[in-house]
Design a protein around this motif. Structure first.
Motif, PDB file in Angstrom:
ATOM      1  N   LEU A  67       9.754  49.943  12.739  1.00 19.42           N
ATOM      2  CA  LEU A  67      10.948  50.328  13.499  1.00 19.42           C
ATOM      3  C   LEU A  67      12.210  50.205  12.643  1.00 19.42           C
ATOM      4  O   LEU A  67      13.147  50.995  12.782  1.00 19.42           O
ATOM      5  N   ALA A  68      12.226  49.220  11.752  1.00 25.07           N
ATOM      6  CA  ALA A  68      13.434  48.951  10.964  1.00 25.07           C
ATOM      7  C   ALA A  68      13.761  50.073   9.990  1.00 25.07           C
ATOM      8  O   ALA A  68      14.941  50.347   9.717  1.00 25.07           O
ATOM      9  N   SER A  69      12.743  50.745   9.450  1.00 32.67           N
ATOM     10  CA  SER A  69      12.976  51.781   8.438  1.00 32.67           C
ATOM     11  C   SER A  69      12.831  53.203   8.980  1.00 32.67           C
ATOM     12  O   SER A  69      12.962  54.174   8.222  1.00 32.67           O
ATOM     13  N   ALA A  70      12.558  53.348  10.253  1.00 31.07           N
ATOM     14  CA  ALA A  70      12.318  54.678  10.824  1.00 31.07           C
ATOM     15  C   ALA A  70      13.592  55.510  10.879  1.00 31.07           C
ATOM     16  O   ALA A  70      14.682  54.999  11.142  1.00 31.07           O
ATOM     17  N   ASP A  71      13.441  56.814  10.635  1.00 26.02           N
ATOM     18  CA  ASP A  71      14.540  57.759  10.826  1.00 26.02           C
ATOM     19  C   ASP A  71      14.588  58.260  12.267  1.00 26.02           C
ATOM     20  O   ASP A  71      15.624  58.744  12.727  1.00 26.02           O
ATOM     21  N   LEU A  72      13.453  58.149  12.950  1.00 26.40           N
ATOM     22  CA  LEU A  72      13.332  58.586  14.344  1.00 26.40           C
ATOM     23  C   LEU A  72      12.252  57.748  15.011  1.00 26.40           C
ATOM     24  O   LEU A  72      11.216  57.462  14.409  1.00 26.40           O
ATOM     25  N   ILE A  73      12.495  57.357  16.262  1.00 22.20           N
ATOM     26  CA  ILE A  73      11.513  56.588  17.031  1.00 22.20           C
ATOM     27  C   ILE A  73      11.161  57.371  18.289  1.00 22.20           C
ATOM     28  O   ILE A  73      12.040  57.814  19.025  1.00 22.20           O
ATOM     29  N   LEU A  74       9.863  57.548  18.515  1.00 23.96           N
ATOM     30  CA  LEU A  74       9.378  58.105  19.775  1.00 23.96           C
ATOM     31  C   LEU A  74       8.901  56.946  20.634  1.00 23.96           C
ATOM     32  O   LEU A  74       8.029  56.177  20.223  1.00 23.96           O
ATOM     33  N   LEU A  75       9.468  56.812  21.822  1.00 22.04           N
ATOM     34  CA  LEU A  75       9.057  55.762  22.749  1.00 22.04           C
ATOM     35  C   LEU A  75       8.133  56.389  23.785  1.00 22.04           C
ATOM     36  O   LEU A  75       8.567  57.177  24.621  1.00 22.04           O
ATOM     37  N   THR A  76       6.837  56.042  23.709  1.00 20.03           N
ATOM     38  CA  THR A  76       5.846  56.699  24.560  1.00 20.03           C
ATOM     39  C   THR A  76       5.064  55.693  25.409  1.00 20.03           C
ATOM     40  O   THR A  76       3.929  55.951  25.791  1.00 20.03           O
ATOM     41  N   VAL A  77       5.684  54.560  25.707  1.00 18.64           N
ATOM     42  CA  VAL A  77       5.034  53.584  26.573  1.00 18.64           C
ATOM     43  C   VAL A  77       5.053  54.081  28.015  1.00 18.64           C
ATOM     44  O   VAL A  77       5.828  54.970  28.381  1.00 18.64           O
ATOM     45  N   LYS A  78       4.192  53.483  28.864  1.00 18.03           N
ATOM     46  CA  LYS A  78       4.241  53.752  30.297  1.00 18.03           C
ATOM     47  C   LYS A  78       5.522  53.141  30.882  1.00 18.03           C
ATOM     48  O   LYS A  78       6.125  52.236  30.295  1.00 18.03           O
ATOM     49  N   CYS A  79       5.917  53.629  32.045  1.00 14.53           N
ATOM     50  CA  CYS A  79       7.152  53.161  32.685  1.00 14.53           C
ATOM     51  C   CYS A  79       7.184  51.643  32.827  1.00 14.53           C
ATOM     52  O   CYS A  79       8.231  51.009  32.641  1.00 14.53           O
ATOM     53  N   LEU A  80       6.052  51.043  33.156  1.00 14.64           N
ATOM     54  CA  LEU A  80       5.995  49.606  33.398  1.00 14.64           C
ATOM     55  C   LEU A  80       6.256  48.790  32.134  1.00 14.64           C
ATOM     56  O   LEU A  80       6.554  47.599  32.221  1.00 14.64           O
ATOM     57  N   ALA A  81       6.147  49.419  30.968  1.00 11.92           N
ATOM     58  CA  ALA A  81       6.315  48.701  29.702  1.00 11.92           C
ATOM     59  C   ALA A  81       7.661  48.997  29.038  1.00 11.92           C
ATOM     60  O   ALA A  81       7.911  48.521  27.928  1.00 11.92           O
TER      61      ALA A  81
END
Length: 335
Positions: A67-81
């Motif tokens: 996460l620290a070096s990413a240029d882009l993050i996709l957040l694909t967790v379920k709603c509960l998470a």
């Protein structure tokens, strides 16, 4: 571009693998995913149009270091998470890194407002099911959509990679209406789980389609009161779908060929959750319609019935495979 996928379930793995052909991708997931990937030596993707591809040029881990070096993050967790994921992003991601949040339902993205990062809300318009041997299968048509806040260069890079696998990235300035239009389609997740049938077979059954028609009609009344104009995510306008669903089976099969262009064994993510004894996202899907309806002084008996049936199944009071006639009778009692 370095891309980190936080919460790599079926959707995250599918999108991440597609993007790994052009970008440096790290999938952050559970130990069972890491073990499956290591055993197979690759990640396999297939779909209802008979594509079949393998991807090995990606990193699969349970560490949040990427996460620290990413240029882009996709957040694909379920709603509960989402709440836990928001804490991880706040702790480990660079504050300038954009986050594309891809969840079903309505309400979970409220938890992301605490983040310093630019957050771009999005939806995935197709179904992906996990299979054996680290394979992920897309069983339905659909595209990916997100807010127009996304950087245009990033949007073009994502769209180019997605195009290789037969879907596209679309951006919109009217995300709230889009979110409700996607929610309209997601209302079937609960019905599929309750029926315990493959999606195609369930949609070919008029009784279950009648339940879906009632649930969708309640959502459309809510959005009408909220003065939201729902965009077309299918070949039919949103308000016409409930009408089509009530057609006799023979007519429906002729008129809704694209709706039935589904892999014969595809099922909803909510069915997957129940089958694996996981808590579902029902409160963010059908439950969101119930809350919105009640806030407007409206009733939503079909969606309320589905919420309570799913919770009964989660808690062991009922089992999947409930006949449509029984569900319709429960809805009738609530009117």
């Amino acid at each position: 571009m370095k891309i980190a996928v936080l919460g790599a379930g079926a959707i995250g793995c599918y999108l991440g693998a597609v993007l790994s052909k052009h970008h440096e991708v790290t999938l952050i997931g559970r130990e069972r995913l890491i073990n499956a990937f290591n055993r197979a030596g690759h990640m396999a993707l297939s779909d209802y149009q008979e594509r079949d591809c393998q991807y090995s040029n990606l990193t699969v881990t349970d560490s949040t270091d990427a996460l620290a070096s990413a240029d882009l993050i996709l957040l694909t967790v379920k709603c509960l998470a989402v709440h836990e994921a928001a804490q991880q992003l706040q702790a480990f991601a660079a504050k300038t890194t954009p986050v594309i949040s891809l969840q079903n339902g309505i309400g979970s993205d409220d938890m992301l407002r605490q983040l310093r990062n630019p957050v771009i809300r999005g939806i995935v318009g197709f179904n992906v099911a996990p299979m054996d041997n680290c394979r992920f299968h897309r069983g339905t048509e659909g595209d990916v959509y997100c807010e127009a806040l996304i950087d245009s260069t990033i949007a073009m890079q994502l769209d180019s990679a997605f195009h290789d696998m037969g879907f596209r990235l679309h951006t919109t300035s009217g995300f709230e209406a889009l979110q409700w239009a996607k929610l309209q389609l997601n209302l079937n997740n609960a019905i599929n789980a309750v029926s315990n049938l493959p999606l195609k077979q369930e949609l070919e059954t008029r009784g279950y389609r009648t339940i879906l028609s009632l649930a969708m009609s309640e959502l459309i009344e809510v959005t009408k009161q909220e003065q939201l104009k729902l965009p077309k995510l299918t070949k039919l306008p949103a308000r016409w779908i409930p009408v089509l669903l009530k057609a006799p089976d023979s007519w429906f099969k002729k008129l809704a060929s694209s709706m039935l262009a589904i892999d014969p064994q595809a099922r909803s993510s909510m069915w997957e959750d129940l089958n694996n004894q996981r808590t579902t996202e029902i409160d963010y899907i059908n439950g969101a319609v119930v809350r919105a309806a009640h806030a407007l002084g409206l009733q939503a008996p079909a969606n309320l019935t589905l919420v309570e049936l799913i919770k009964d199944i989660e808690e062991g009071r009922r089992t999947p495979g409930i006949p449509s006639e029984e569900v319709l009778e429960d809805i009738k009692k609530r009117r």
